[in-house]
Design a protein around this motif. Sequence first.
Motif, mmCIF file in Angstrom:
data_model
loop_
_atom_site.group_PDB
_atom_site.id
_atom_site.type_symbol
_atom_site.label_atom_id
_atom_site.label_comp_id
_atom_site.label_asym_id
_atom_site.label_seq_id
_atom_site.Cartn_x
_atom_site.Cartn_y
_atom_site.Cartn_z
ATOM 1 N N VAL A 156 0.843 -1.201 0.000
ATOM 2 C CA VAL A 156 0.000 0.000 0.000
ATOM 3 C C VAL A 156 0.877 1.250 0.000
ATOM 4 C CG1 VAL A 156 -1.646 1.334 1.393
ATOM 5 C CG2 VAL A 156 -2.010 -1.106 1.029
ATOM 6 N N GLN A 157 1.941 1.229 0.788
ATOM 7 C CA GLN A 157 2.845 2.376 0.818
ATOM 8 C C GLN A 157 3.448 2.624 -0.564
ATOM 9 O OE1 GLN A 157 6.119 2.035 3.550
ATOM 10 N NE2 GLN A 157 7.103 3.875 2.795
ATOM 11 N N ASN A 158 3.855 1.566 -1.237
ATOM 12 C CA ASN A 158 4.405 1.713 -2.589
ATOM 13 C C ASN A 158 3.365 2.260 -3.557
ATOM 14 O OD1 ASN A 158 6.940 0.835 -1.868
ATOM 15 N ND2 ASN A 158 6.533 -1.288 -2.395
ATOM 16 N N ALA A 159 2.120 1.790 -3.425
ATOM 17 C CA ALA A 159 1.062 2.301 -4.300
ATOM 18 C C ALA A 159 0.847 3.792 -4.077
ATOM 19 C CB ALA A 159 -0.243 1.534 -4.063
ATOM 20 N N PHE A 160 0.879 4.226 -2.808
ATOM 21 C CA PHE A 160 0.738 5.661 -2.519
ATOM 22 C C PHE A 160 1.932 6.451 -3.047
ATOM 23 C CE2 PHE A 160 -2.235 4.794 1.266
ATOM 24 C CZ PHE A 160 -3.352 5.010 0.476
#
Length: 135
Positions: free
Chosen positions: A90-94
């Motif tokens: 999720v952090q990478n997607a953000f």
Amino acid sequence: MTSVTAMCTSVKDQLLALATAGRVFYRDFIDQLGTIVYTAGIAIAETAASGGVAALWTINTLNDALVELGNLLIQTITGFIELQSTTWSVQNAFDVMLLNPTGFFPGEDGVYRWPSTESEGFNHKDDDWTLDGAD
């Protein structure tokens, strides 16, 4: 679909994935912990009910509780790793959203960018950010 809708949908999907992973982690932990407490309770009840005569069954039941405790430890470590994996995903997607908001519609120049406001009229703190021309 507007670029704002696309952005909101992307953020919502990522937050739901993170919330689901957290919920599964804690649910599994509580389920396993409940089983251990239940098994230990049975061992205590057997000892109290038999006055210690059922020591063999009590030891066997306590052994089952210890095995379940070991399983809880393994499951907790595995679940934590899975939760961390989801968090990093999720952090990478953000991060990708911040750097290059793909999935948003391109501007007139064909470049994908963060959406802008529908009106440029909210541009002065002096008028308390009121829409220009509004009362």
